[in-house]
Each structure stands twice: as C-alpha cells, then as structure tokens.
Design a protein around this motif. Sequence first.
Motif, PDB file in Angstrom:
ATOM      1  N   MET A 100       0.252   5.219   5.175  1.00  0.00           N
ATOM      2  CA  MET A 100       1.590   4.944   4.663  1.00  0.00           C
ATOM      3  C   MET A 100       2.544   4.543   5.783  1.00  0.00           C
ATOM      4  O   MET A 100       3.422   3.694   5.604  1.00  0.00           O
ATOM      5  CB  MET A 100       2.120   6.165   3.916  1.00  0.00           C
ATOM      6  N   ALA A 101       2.384   5.170   6.939  1.00  0.00           N
ATOM      7  CA  ALA A 101       3.256   4.851   8.069  1.00  0.00           C
ATOM      8  C   ALA A 101       3.106   3.388   8.480  1.00  0.00           C
ATOM      9  O   ALA A 101       4.051   2.769   8.970  1.00  0.00           O
ATOM     10  CB  ALA A 101       2.954   5.767   9.247  1.00  0.00           C
ATOM     11  N   ALA A 102       1.907   2.836   8.259  1.00  0.00           N
ATOM     12  CA  ALA A 102       1.692   1.427   8.601  1.00  0.00           C
ATOM     13  C   ALA A 102       2.514   0.511   7.711  1.00  0.00           C
ATOM     14  O   ALA A 102       2.809  -0.632   8.075  1.00  0.00           O
ATOM     15  CB  ALA A 102       0.204   1.083   8.494  1.00  0.00           C
ATOM     16  N   LEU A 113       0.853  -1.190   0.000  1.00  0.00           N
ATOM     17  CA  LEU A 113       0.000   0.000   0.000  1.00  0.00           C
ATOM     18  C   LEU A 113       0.892   1.244   0.000  1.00  0.00           C
ATOM     19  O   LEU A 113       1.103   1.873   1.013  1.00  0.00           O
ATOM     20  CB  LEU A 113      -0.901  -0.025   1.234  1.00  0.00           C
ATOM     21  N   HIS A 114       1.402   1.567  -1.206  1.00  0.00           N
ATOM     22  CA  HIS A 114       2.299   2.709  -1.288  1.00  0.00           C
ATOM     23  C   HIS A 114       1.471   3.999  -1.405  1.00  0.00           C
ATOM     24  O   HIS A 114       0.282   4.022  -1.135  1.00  0.00           O
ATOM     25  CB  HIS A 114       3.296   2.544  -2.437  1.00  0.00           C
ATOM     26  N   MET A 115       2.117   5.056  -1.814  1.00  0.00           N
ATOM     27  CA  MET A 115       1.474   6.365  -1.697  1.00  0.00           C
ATOM     28  C   MET A 115       0.188   6.511  -2.515  1.00  0.00           C
ATOM     29  O   MET A 115      -0.814   7.030  -2.020  1.00  0.00           O
ATOM     30  CB  MET A 115       2.456   7.468  -2.097  1.00  0.00           C
ATOM     31  N   ARG A 116       0.220   6.006  -3.746  1.00  0.00           N
ATOM     32  CA  ARG A 116      -0.969   6.226  -4.588  1.00  0.00           C
ATOM     33  C   ARG A 116      -2.209   5.494  -4.045  1.00  0.00           C
ATOM     34  O   ARG A 116      -3.247   6.116  -3.836  1.00  0.00           O
ATOM     35  CB  ARG A 116      -0.675   5.827  -6.038  1.00  0.00           C
ATOM     36  N   VAL A 143      -3.928   9.770   5.091  1.00  0.00           N
ATOM     37  CA  VAL A 143      -3.006   9.138   4.148  1.00  0.00           C
ATOM     38  C   VAL A 143      -1.638   8.873   4.790  1.00  0.00           C
ATOM     39  O   VAL A 143      -0.991   7.846   4.541  1.00  0.00           O
ATOM     40  CB  VAL A 143      -2.882   9.986   2.864  1.00  0.00           C
ATOM     41  N   MET A 144      -1.212   9.793   5.643  1.00  0.00           N
ATOM     42  CA  MET A 144       0.105   9.577   6.244  1.00  0.00           C
ATOM     43  C   MET A 144       0.115   8.395   7.202  1.00  0.00           C
ATOM     44  O   MET A 144       1.091   7.640   7.277  1.00  0.00           O
ATOM     45  CB  MET A 144       0.555  10.850   6.973  1.00  0.00           C
ATOM     46  N   GLN A 145      -0.984   8.247   7.944  1.00  0.00           N
ATOM     47  CA  GLN A 145      -1.056   7.104   8.859  1.00  0.00           C
ATOM     48  C   GLN A 145      -1.052   5.783   8.086  1.00  0.00           C
ATOM     49  O   GLN A 145      -0.434   4.791   8.505  1.00  0.00           O
ATOM     50  CB  GLN A 145      -2.319   7.193   9.722  1.00  0.00           C
TER      51      GLN A 145
END
Lengths: 648, 88
Positions: free
Chosen positions: B52-54, B14-17, B48-50
């Motif tokens: 990605m942080a996962a 689950l990358h940024m996009r 979105v940041m959370q």
Amino acid sequence: MRIVDLLSKDSILLNGAPKSKAEAIDMLVDLQVKGGNISDREIYKQGILAREEKGSTAVGEGIAIPHAKSSAVTAPSLAAMTVPGGVDYEALDDEPSDVLFMIAAPDTNADVHLEVLSRLMTLLMDEDFRENLLSAKDVDEFLAVIDKAEKEKYPDEPTVPEEPENTDRIKVLAVTACPTGIAHTYMAAEALEKAGKKLGITIKVETNGSGGAKNILTDKEIAECDGIIVAADKSVEMARFDGKKVLATKVSDGIKIPEELIERIEKGDAPVYHHEGGAASSSSSVSNESFGRKMYKHLMNGVSNMLPFTVAGGIFIALAFLIDTMMGVQPGDNFGTVTPVAAFFKTIGGYAFNFMIPVLAGYIGKSIADRPGFLVGLVGGYLATTGSTFAKIGGDVPSGFLGALLAGFVGGFLMLVLEKLCDKMPKALNGIKPVLIYPLAGLGIIAVVMCAVNPFMGIINTAIADFLNHMGTESKIFLGVILGAMMSIDMGGPFNKAAYVFGTAAIATGGYDIMAAVMIGGMVPPIAIALSTTFFKSRWTEEERKNGPVNYIMGLSFITEGAIPYAAADPLRVIPACMVGAGVAGGLSMAFNCTLMAPHGGIFVFAVVGNWPMYLVSLAIGSVVSMLLLALLKKKKTVKEPETKNVK
Amino acid sequence: MVTKTVTVVNEQGLHMRPAGQLAAEMKKFPGCTITIASGDKTAKATAVMQIMAAGLKKGAIVEITADGDNEQAALDKAVELFESGFGE
C-alpha cells in the motif's frame, strides 16, 4: 496532499476506549463529522461498513484504516484515534488495533484515496512513528509527530500545499495602470503580488506605467491562467484577453483589496471578456464601469499625454523672456524674440505648444476608439486651434482646449458608431476598413463637425468684443474683473482671445491699464494651481503635484497654457476657481491704476509696469483667492500619499 | 529467479483490498521471496503495508520477481491476480 492538512484537530481522539469494532467505527465516524467534510453521517457510515464487510481494514501491526468513498463526503479528510491496549478490529493477524485512521474520500475518480493510503502506510510502517503517536500527550503533539515524519519522508514538499496539477503555471495574472503611471501602478502591483504570496496563489503583474509596460504577460501565460485582474484607470491592451475571465476594476482596488480580487478570480467570480473592435490593438471599453468613470479615463488619457508638451514648451518660452530681459531688451511687441537665442527658445517652445491641443484631443479619441479615434481626435483638435469654418477654411477664431475636448469626445464616439455601421459591410472589405475607410470617413466627419462648431466660437468672440467695446472705460474696475475672468475661462479659446485682443488693441489707443488687467488675468491660473499643488496636495494626483512647480514659472511668465492640463482634467471646478481669482486680480489691477505697455512677458516686463508693487499685490491676492477656491471646490483624492497607503 | 512485468488494471489502483489479497496469496509460498517494483518503489509482496505504501495507481508498470521454492508458480499466481484486476 499532506496528512496534516487533511487531519483537523477536531477529528483526532487520543486514548479512546471503544469496546468493539462497531463502537470504534461509530467513534471514528463522529470524529469525521466534526471535521466538517461529511454531509450525511449515515450514508458515509454505510460506506464504511460495506467496506468492512468485504474484509477487515485492520492491516496488522496494530493498524486499522477504515475507509470509504462516498457521495456524502464533500472534501478528502482524515480522522484518527489511538486506543491504548487496542481494540479487536477483526484483524487478519488477530492482534488488537491501537492506531486507527479513517479515510473519507469524495465519490470521484481522483486518486486521492490511494495517495492518502499510500502515504499513511509509508509513515505507519515505521514502528517508532507508531510509538510516538501512541505516546502523544495531546492533539498538537500528535500532529507534530505526523508533520515531522512527513517532512522526513517527503523532504521535497513545500509546507504550503501546491496544486497537484501543473505547478509551474501562473494562476492569476494582473495588469495595473494609472493615468500618470508613476506611483499607483506600481503600488497596486506590489499589493497584488504580496496578496498572492499570502494566499499561496501564483500571480504575475504587468505594470503599464509611464515608462511603458513592464513584466509583460505572455500569450502562454494568458492561455493557462485562471483569470486576469485589470486594475487600471486608463486603457490597457485588452484584445489579448478575449475569452478569458477578466475582472476589471479601479487601480485603487488593486491597492486596497488585492486579496479579494485574487479570491474572486480563483472562485471564477469574473465575467468572461469578449473583445470587440477587430484589428484594433487595444480597447478602452471595460465592462462594469460607470459612464462617468469611462469619461474620466478618456479625459485623463488625453491630459497625461498633453502635459509634457505644456511643460517643455512653457519653460522654453519663459527662458526666451529671461534671455531677452538679461540682454537688456526693452519690452515691446516682439519681446522674447529680439535676441537670436531668445527667438530660438520662443519659437521652438511655441511650436511645442501648437501640439498641445491636438494631442489632448487625439489621445482622448484614441482612448475611446483605438487607432481610428486617434486621427479624428488629433485633426479635430488641430481644427480647434486653427478655428477653421466653412466660410474661412484657413482659420478664424480658435475654439481652444474646450473645442479640443469636444473634438476628442465627439470624434471618438463617432468612430465607434462608424465601426458599428461598417459591421454590415461585406467581409471582403474588412482588410481596408482600418487603413482606408475609417480614416477617410472619420476625417470627413470631424472636419464637418469642427467647421460647424467653430463659427459659434467666432460669434461668441465677436459678441464679447462688441460687449467690451461698448462697456468702454466707464466702470474701470468692473471691466478689469471681466477681462481677468475672461482670460482664464478657456485659456486660448474665444473668450481668452477676445480679451487679449481687446487688451493689445487698447495699448494702441493708450489704454495701458486694460492691458495690465488682461495680463494679470492670464497669470493667475497657473500660479494659483502651483500654489494649490504646494499647499493642498490632497486635491491633486501624483503627476499633477509633480508638475505643479513648473506652473510658478509659467504663471509668472504669463503662460496661461500651463493651467490647461489641470483645467482639462476637471474643468467644472478648476475653471470657475481660476476665473474668480483672475477677475479679482484684474479688478484690483484697475483699482490700483496699474499699467502695462507690453503685450506679453509676465514678470519679465514688470520693469515697465506702472505701479508695479500694487500690481504684484493684486496678482498675489488673485492667486490666493483662486487657490482657496480650488481647495474648496476640488474633492480630496480618495487615494492619498504613497506613504500612508502602504500601511495596511 | 523469475520475473515478469504487468500493468495495474484496477480503476482505483492497488488499494487496500487488492493489496491484502496479494499479500495473502503470496504468503502461500513460504519458501519464496516475492517482490514487486514500480519506479523507485519496491515492496515485499507478502507485506500488505509495503504494497500500500508503494501507492500503485491504475496503469502503473510493475515488475514482479520471485526467487526460491516454487518460484514459477508464485510468479504465475501473482501475474494472474494483477491481470484479473484482483477480481474487481
């Protein structure tokens, strides 16, 4: 994979002022190029732009993380820029972006990209962290902020990055061994372990020292490792390394260049080892070694195994002489065996001596051809002491340690040839090869070889005896020189025996001066070697030095055999040096008209030596001459005292 | 409250996009709290940041929970996004 490890100082720009997203991207790409992991700037930039096409990488909160996987990336890396006041990065929330990280990932399937992203996000979610980044005064502070935050969020991580896969695996294995197994084995092990720690590479070192192998490598470790360093000057068990990358080298390299060795293993710069020799448990044939080095290794394997026999046996015999002296026994033919206690020591010591020559040959053979070589060497060496010939199978003139060296080397290599020949035999016979065929054929061959060689020793012996007899006593001094030198040529071989027999025969006919010259010639070599190990330490190995003092006792007791391990290890230098000194002593003894009526006993029979003060002077002069020659002829050992060695 | 477990099928995780796509879609359900959890990591599906942080990799098991207005529809949408690989 820590952020601070991916972010080089050159790839950080504080207080940048791009006017647009395009300019920001250009600046970040330039920073990535400075980091050194981009092989083609344009291809990488295209990747970044293509990603931005699909949607802006400005994720909100002033953060933008442009990224691309690209074939133009050689290693994962980061670039960073802070933009006070922000730049319009077309963020989803339309806010300007002030903290920008650009990720470069190689075009592989690894999850590095996702991991870096995850980690960046974890850190950047913290508003204080973002503030600290923006207020960093210089690059060092910027990195320190990240480092501190990473340590807080990921407390379990060691600062030195470890391999992500299988961290409990030991990457590099090593075996160290030296012929003596006292010092260098352990110094090399220590140096390798230190170097491994410094390089952050896990390493385990097995030491094959004199007390046996310690810290033995397990099969599992061998299976999992990247490669094995074998820093050894003697044979180590090699069959277990079959199919692994093995870097075979000298033990001194383990001490001198441990980091280079480990790095070579890590780079895969080592040949894959293929073991030959079937059931044999160990191998001596390590590739990449010069012929001379291999020979030296075989020789030292024999010498170091022989040494204990020499020392223990020699001291027993010396004790016997001492006991008889203290009991007031008159020196004579049976000196050293008159009192029962002396006889005990003399006999047992003599029996230990009997093993000396066979053990020398046996372990040379074993070093060359494993277990099959042991038998041929051992028996061949024994045949050298009996002097068996076809005509006189029970024994004639012994060929001494020189014959034993021949037996060890010839026997060992014959067995290697034999094993090669047996490769063509039916597979069904494989099982009985090591237990029946090799020993049987080997025994037959070595017996024939030794019985063929020994007669020459007899011929030499007879020729010398004739020569001595014809020389008569006309030139006494010259005769003394010759006899003394002969005593130390082969220390138990035909020359020595001929001279000794000539000397004892002379006693019967009243030629006491001849016996005196003979004995002094046999006393010089051990004393000279003892002196040399005391005053010229650099010429000898650790073990040779340690056993040096014993040679004072042996020399003074007329036990020439004490010098054999030293002579066998380096015959071309040690023997000439000993011969000259012994010759000088023999000549002086004659010149001073010294006499001796006992055939044995050394210093213990000096009471019956005529003109004994000058005899002692002769002995001292001869020994010093030999000592000086040894210092001159023998090279300094490249690896010297341990004290100087640990200093790097 | 409704919940369902899905698996990340995207090759790159689950990358940024995809993370941005999930967050954008989930923001369309304002009265509903949607969380995703995988292992010991949890994230608000709208942040979105959370997400990605996962650092959710391919094959990660993710439990989606929706609680509030229109919770079933929100869950269904989230599951659909995961199962379709976010259009990749």
